[in-house]
Enzyme design. Structure first.
Site, short mmCIF file in Angstrom:
data_model
loop_
_atom_site.label_atom_id
_atom_site.label_comp_id
_atom_site.label_asym_id
_atom_site.label_seq_id
_atom_site.Cartn_x
_atom_site.Cartn_y
_atom_site.Cartn_z
CG HIS A 86 -2.37 -6.43 10.62
ND1 HIS A 86 -1.16 -6.16 10.04
CD2 HIS A 86 -2.97 -5.22 10.84
CE1 HIS A 86 -1.02 -4.85 9.89
NE2 HIS A 86 -2.10 -4.26 10.38
CD GLU B 61 -1.40 -0.08 3.66
OE1 GLU B 61 -2.10 0.93 3.74
OE2 GLU B 61 -1.49 -1.03 4.45
CB CYS C 179 -2.40 -4.32 6.67
SG CYS C 179 -2.05 -2.64 7.19
N1 CAA Z 1 2.26 3.43 30.62
C1 CAA Z 1 1.75 2.26 30.09
N2 CAA Z 1 0.70 2.27 29.22
C2 CAA Z 1 0.20 3.43 28.84
C3 CAA Z 1 0.69 4.66 29.31
C4 CAA Z 1 1.77 4.62 30.25
N3 CAA Z 1 2.29 5.74 30.74
N4 CAA Z 1 -0.03 5.66 28.74
C5 CAA Z 1 -0.93 5.07 27.90
N5 CAA Z 1 -0.80 3.74 27.97
C6 CAA Z 1 -1.54 2.71 27.22
C7 CAA Z 1 -3.03 2.97 27.16
O1 CAA Z 1 -3.70 2.52 28.31
C8 CAA Z 1 -3.39 2.17 25.93
O2 CAA Z 1 -3.46 0.79 26.24
P1 CAA Z 1 -4.84 -0.02 26.06
O3 CAA Z 1 -5.28 0.22 24.64
O4 CAA Z 1 -4.49 -1.42 26.33
O5 CAA Z 1 -5.78 0.61 27.04
C9 CAA Z 1 -2.17 2.33 25.02
O6 CAA Z 1 -1.11 2.78 25.88
C10 CAA Z 1 -2.36 3.35 23.92
O7 CAA Z 1 -2.81 4.53 24.49
P2 CAA Z 1 -3.93 5.41 23.77
O8 CAA Z 1 -5.07 4.55 23.35
O9 CAA Z 1 -4.19 6.61 24.59
O10 CAA Z 1 -3.08 5.82 22.47
P3 CAA Z 1 -3.47 6.83 21.32
O11 CAA Z 1 -4.90 7.19 21.39
O12 CAA Z 1 -2.46 7.94 21.35
O13 CAA Z 1 -3.18 6.03 19.98
C11 CAA Z 1 -3.56 4.33 18.35
C12 CAA Z 1 -3.27 4.62 19.84
C13 CAA Z 1 -5.03 4.70 18.06
C14 CAA Z 1 -3.34 2.85 18.09
C15 CAA Z 1 -2.61 5.17 17.46
O14 CAA Z 1 -1.29 4.80 17.70
C16 CAA Z 1 -2.91 5.06 15.98
O15 CAA Z 1 -3.76 5.76 15.46
N6 CAA Z 1 -2.18 4.15 15.26
C17 CAA Z 1 -2.33 3.94 13.84
C18 CAA Z 1 -3.59 3.15 13.53
C19 CAA Z 1 -3.51 1.72 13.96
O16 CAA Z 1 -2.47 1.13 14.06
N7 CAA Z 1 -4.68 1.10 14.20
C20 CAA Z 1 -4.76 -0.28 14.56
C21 CAA Z 1 -5.94 -0.98 13.93
S1 CAA Z 1 -5.99 -0.67 12.16
C22 CAA Z 1 -4.85 -1.73 11.48
O17 CAA Z 1 -4.42 -2.65 12.11
C23 CAA Z 1 -4.36 -1.47 10.09
C24 CAA Z 1 -3.02 -0.81 10.12
O18 CAA Z 1 -2.01 -1.49 10.07
C25 CAA Z 1 -2.95 0.64 10.22
#
Ligand code: CAA
Length: 396
Positions: free
Chosen positions: A233, A79, A111
């Protein structure tokens, strides 16, 4: 007839950026990236690397091992495409010396693309068992600087040879599929970075897994209790834990016999490489096969492939006796351990500064990568690749 993966080879660039450093720059606690998302490092492509060079570096191993004969088809899944018309696979086909009597094309569905390629390859081999199909997954996961997705970036490629009587993994015919039009992650033609609705993408992944799993079971697939190993994945490795929990909620009785060990071996490489989109699921497979000390021969593996947008598929396979002889864990370890750390300036320049879409008559790239294949320049809008220094001299 048994059909499946006869060879598998991973390539990732020879530089990385640490997630601890990125967390400091983002002003978040490093634990969020290291444990909350389960990522330690991201591989960063050099300015003279792209999906073609990574794919060629991965595929050369596979083709050198098996020989180019009877490779009837090359399917390149990505992609991070480099051209709207020409398949990136054609550059790879030429670079690694495959014969002309071969069909080459590119597949795209986020993906999920490589899994579409693997299933298509299995069907092709069932129809013409004497032929072999090379499936290559190659991607650079690139998000906007400072966005919540930046911590999940990465780069790499996996090449697999699909054959009859495979010597690594026999892929079962049962399949569970799920498609839905969801705007959880996408990259319009005019952008070099992906757009994502993070929360929606997590929900879409889980919904897809639940639906694909149900479809796999309806298709006669194995029960969860018959799948001691699982590969998901992994855009970030925590996602595997989330996916495992989803499956356990769906099948609480079988879940009692499972432990996180069923997916933890599959996380070792991804934790250090980052998301590689189409390649991520197959990096998880190679990680399981190469880092689990137990002899896995005869044991079943369940796979969940997810591509935003979205398509999900659950399928399974059985690991073949002697699979260890087809792998070189020391080589993979040396590739990962041998990578150089980048400082912030280089990371930003390499990940965001490499402008391969230049509208220039002549754009020559200096040698930076230590990989065998590299992009040496863009001349008259034609990408020029080389296998060693001699080739750049001839092309320029
Ligand atoms: N110590 C330990 N853990 C901590 C922490 C700390 N100080 N602070 C936060 N965390 C944890 C949170 O509790 C959370 O864990 P859980 O989900 O188990 O509760 C984790 O860290 C992530 O925190 P947030 O949810 O607050 O993180 P975020 O909102 O900033 O972003 C995300 C997370 C949405 C995955 C972001 O990284 C993102 O948008 N990533 C790209 C999209 C993606 O990968 N999506 C996955 C599904 S889609 C897919 O799989 C296709 C693809 O390849 C893109």
């Amino acid at each position: 007839m048994k059909v499946g993966i006869d060879s598998i080879s991973l390539y990732t660039p020879n530089s990385y950026y640490g997630l601890r450093e990125l967390a400091e720059r983002h002003g978040v606690e490093p634990e969020k990236y290291l444990y909350g998302l389960g990522q330690e490092q991201m591989s960063v492509p050099a300015p003279d690397e792209d999906i073609v060079t990574m794919a060629a570096n991965a595929a050369a191993e596979v083709v050198e091992d098996a020989g180019p004969d009877n490779v009837a088809t090359v399917i390149l899944a990505t992609e991070s495409g480099i051209d709207q018309s020409k398949s990136a696979g054609l550059f790879v086909h030429q670079l690694i010396g495959l014969p002309a009597n071969c069909r080459v094309f590119e597949l795209k569905q986020a993906c999920y693309g490589a899994t579409a390629g693997v299933q298509m390859a299995c069907a092709m081999v069932r129809q013409r068992p004497q032929e072999r199909v090379l499936v290559v997954a190659s991607d650079i996961a690139r998000y906007e600087r400072g966005s919540q997705g930046e911590c999940t970036q990465g780069a790499g490629a996996v090449a697999m040879l699909i054959t009859a009587d495979p010597r690594i993994l026999e892929i079962h015919p049962e399949q569970g599929k799920h498609s839905a039009d969801v705007m959880d992650f996408w990259r319009p033609n005019y952008r070099s970075t992906a757009l994502v609705d993070g929360a929606l993408s997590l929900d879409a992944y889980h919904d897809s897994l639940a639906s694909a799993w149900a479809d796999y079971r309806r298709d006669g697939g194995l029960s969860l209790g018959e799948l001691p190993w699982l590969c998901f994945h992994q855009p970030f490795t925590k996602m595997a834990r989330k996916a495992f929990n989803t499956l356990c909620e769906l099948e609480p009785e079988a879940a009692a016999s499972l432990s996180p060990a069923s997916y933890e071996y599959s996380q070792h490489y991804g934790r250090r490489i980052g998301n590689c989109y189409t390649a991520s699921l197959y990096i998880a497979l190679q990680s399981l096969l190469e880092t689990c000390e137990e002899d896995l021969a005869g044991q079943n593996v369940g796979f969940f492939s997810y591509g935003s947008g979205s398509v999900g598929e659950f399928f399974s396979g059985t690991i073949v006796a002697g699979y260890q002889d087809r792998l070189d864990p020391a080589l993979t370890r040396a590739m990962l351990d041998g990578r150089q750390p980048l400082d912030e300036t280089r990371y930003v320049n390499w990940f965001y500064g490499a402008d391969h879409d230049v509208d220039a008559a002549r754009h020559v790239l200096p040698v930076v990568t230590t990989g065998r294949y590299r992009l040496s320049g863009i001349i008259d809008h034609k990408r020029v690749y080389e296998d060693g220094a001699e080739r750049l001299k001839q092309a320029v």
